[in-house]
Design an enzyme around this catalytic site. Structure first.
Site, PDB file in Angstrom:
ATOM      1  N   ARG A  68      42.041  34.403  47.015  1.00 34.92           N
ATOM      2  CA  ARG A  68      42.493  34.710  48.279  1.00 34.92           C
ATOM      3  C   ARG A  68      42.089  36.002  48.705  1.00 34.92           C
ATOM      4  O   ARG A  68      41.707  36.460  49.907  1.00 34.92           O
ATOM      5  CB  ARG A  68      44.045  34.667  48.176  1.00 34.92           C
ATOM      6  CG  ARG A  68      44.609  33.360  48.782  1.00 34.92           C
ATOM      7  CD  ARG A  68      45.889  33.031  47.932  1.00 34.92           C
ATOM      8  NE  ARG A  68      45.760  32.959  46.499  1.00 34.92           N
ATOM      9  CZ  ARG A  68      45.378  31.573  45.820  1.00 34.92           C
ATOM     10  NH1 ARG A  68      45.475  30.574  46.716  1.00 34.92           N
ATOM     11  NH2 ARG A  68      45.058  31.508  44.591  1.00 34.92           N
ATOM     12  N   THR A  69      42.050  37.135  47.634  1.00 36.75           N
ATOM     13  CA  THR A  69      41.859  38.391  48.052  1.00 36.75           C
ATOM     14  C   THR A  69      40.432  38.615  48.630  1.00 36.75           C
ATOM     15  O   THR A  69      40.098  39.151  49.593  1.00 36.75           O
ATOM     16  CB  THR A  69      42.178  39.431  46.997  1.00 36.75           C
ATOM     17  OG1 THR A  69      43.616  39.232  46.605  1.00 36.75           O
ATOM     18  CG2 THR A  69      42.157  40.747  47.618  1.00 36.75           C
ATOM     19  N   LYS A  97      25.165  44.946  31.404  1.00 38.21           N
ATOM     20  CA  LYS A  97      24.175  45.703  30.615  1.00 38.21           C
ATOM     21  C   LYS A  97      24.813  47.081  30.095  1.00 38.21           C
ATOM     22  O   LYS A  97      24.211  47.814  29.487  1.00 38.21           O
ATOM     23  CB  LYS A  97      22.829  45.948  31.288  1.00 38.21           C
ATOM     24  CG  LYS A  97      21.989  44.855  32.093  1.00 38.21           C
ATOM     25  CD  LYS A  97      20.860  45.341  32.712  1.00 38.21           C
ATOM     26  CE  LYS A  97      20.395  43.971  33.503  1.00 38.21           C
ATOM     27  NZ  LYS A  97      19.365  44.493  34.550  1.00 38.21           N
ATOM     28  N   ARG A 118      38.649  45.044  42.551  1.00 38.08           N
ATOM     29  CA  ARG A 118      39.366  44.477  41.716  1.00 38.08           C
ATOM     30  C   ARG A 118      39.093  44.654  40.220  1.00 38.08           C
ATOM     31  O   ARG A 118      37.664  44.331  39.883  1.00 38.08           O
ATOM     32  CB  ARG A 118      39.604  43.172  41.939  1.00 38.08           C
ATOM     33  CG  ARG A 118      40.368  42.542  40.836  1.00 38.08           C
ATOM     34  CD  ARG A 118      40.799  40.997  41.273  1.00 38.08           C
ATOM     35  NE  ARG A 118      41.908  41.183  42.295  1.00 38.08           N
ATOM     36  CZ  ARG A 118      42.554  40.161  42.568  1.00 38.08           C
ATOM     37  NH1 ARG A 118      42.414  39.047  42.105  1.00 38.08           N
ATOM     38  NH2 ARG A 118      43.581  40.191  43.812  1.00 38.08           N
ATOM     39  N   HIS A 146      48.882  46.338  44.152  1.00 42.68           N
ATOM     40  CA  HIS A 146      47.905  45.672  44.823  1.00 42.68           C
ATOM     41  C   HIS A 146      48.428  45.857  46.334  1.00 42.68           C
ATOM     42  O   HIS A 146      49.025  44.848  46.754  1.00 42.68           O
ATOM     43  CB  HIS A 146      48.335  44.155  44.235  1.00 42.68           C
ATOM     44  CG  HIS A 146      47.213  43.045  44.951  1.00 42.68           C
ATOM     45  ND1 HIS A 146      46.381  43.358  45.868  1.00 42.68           N
ATOM     46  CD2 HIS A 146      47.160  41.709  44.529  1.00 42.68           C
ATOM     47  CE1 HIS A 146      45.486  42.218  46.044  1.00 42.68           C
ATOM     48  NE2 HIS A 146      45.996  41.343  45.522  1.00 42.68           N
TER      49      HIS A 146
END
Ligand code: NCD
Length: 316
Positions: A68-69, A97, A118, A146
């Protein structure tokens, strides 16, 4: 890092969106009222096109899974006429890496006008902001915050006409759930009465409770939804955050400990059921058909709210 002036209005003077605690009530109200104006464009109707962010680029940097985000940020940017760059899997990027977050941010901020981040580590967005030449939007930092989810949660509650004098139960994983941490702080600005409902092992952290009490918030703690359902207007249900448990056996002890069913809802026919999603088993699918269920409407509201956020941050 000093940014160019991104703030659109005297009502909103932030360069980055890191924590809901950085917001005043007036700033939140400003975002919500702007989202209301943009909602018609979020619906994508043919005769309602909006090109406010034409030529602007959003980069989504997601070091943790998201549906969703990430997609609602993409939808929001697209509806505003902008473009999107995506790093949706760390496996396919230089992160494998061994590149550190600071170098990734320094690089990506040269490719875009705004970054959503995120990350599993609490505080990652605040750190990233110090290396970025463009605004950083925290799209979830570990068990921390959030903020954009909170803004869409507040928008949903406001659209229900319930923001004033709200009585809300926050249910589930209050220890590791970042959505409930952010939401509890924001609701304290609105004078809401907060009922925390969780298994004992997943209670709201003491530090957050004491911060909330300092703001004068009324807080009650329970372990059983049945004890609070008649007292509240909203049940805000959350998933147990399996991925944050240091010990999987601890997760298995609390998994499936609560579940919202149509039977429980008979105790309060008007209660609005919200959930940031994804749901696992904490809301029975039968609840989806009831007039109480609001979680899919809530996830749609991610689009107008994120349109509001992007357009404010990018100064349009
Ligand atoms: C939440 C999250 O990532 O914190 N999801 C979301 O953004 N809607 C809730 C969760 O994962 O349980």
């Amino acid at each position: 890092m000093v940014l160019h002036k991104f703030s659109y209005s005297r009502m909103f003077t932030k360069d980055h969106i890191i924590s809901i605690r950085d917001f005043s009530k007036e700033e939140i109200d400003y975002v919500l009222s702007r989202a209301e104006k943009l909602e018609i464009y979020a619906r994508g109707l043919e005769d309602r096109k909006c090109n406010l962010l034409d030529g602007k680029v959003l980069a989504n940097l997601f070091y943790e899974p998201s549906t969703r985000t990430r997609l609602s940020f993409e939808a929001a940017m697209t509806r505003l006429g902008g473009a999107i760059l995506n790093l949706s899997s760390t496996e396919s990027s230089s992160v494998v890496k061994g590149e550190n977050l600071a170098d990734t941010i320094r690089t990506v901020s040269g490719y875009c006008d705004v970054i959503t981040l995120r990350h599993p580590q609490e505080g990652a967005s605040r750190m990233a902001a110090s290396f970025s030449s463009v605004p950083i939007i925290n799209a979830g930092d570990g068990a921390g915050q959030h903020p954009t989810q909170t803004l869409l949660d507040l928008y949903t509650i406001k659209r229900e006409g319930l923001l004033d004098g709200l009585k809300i139960a926050l249910i589930g994983d209050l220890k590791y759930g970042r959505t409930v941490h952010s939401l509890a702080y924001a609701l304290s600005l609105y004078g809401a009465t907060l009922f925390f409902v969780s298994p004992n092992a997943l209670k709201m952290p003491e530090e957050i409770k004491s911060d909330l009490k300092e703001t004068g918030a009324e807080i009650f703690e329970y372990t059983d939804v049945k004890e609070v359902i008649k007292k509240v207007n909203v049940l805000y249900v959350t998933r147990i955050q399996k991925e944050r448990f240091p010990d999987p056996t601890e997760y298995s002890k609390v998994a499936g400990t609560y579940r919202i069913t149509t039977d429980i809802l008979k105790e309060n026919e008007d209660v609005v059921v919200m959930h940031p999603l994804p749901r696992v088993d904490e809301i029975d699918v039968e609840v989806d058909k009831t007039k109480n269920a609001r979680y899919f409407t809530q996830s749609f509201y991610g689009v107008p709210v994120r349109m509001a956020i992007l357009s404010i941050l990018l100064g349009k």
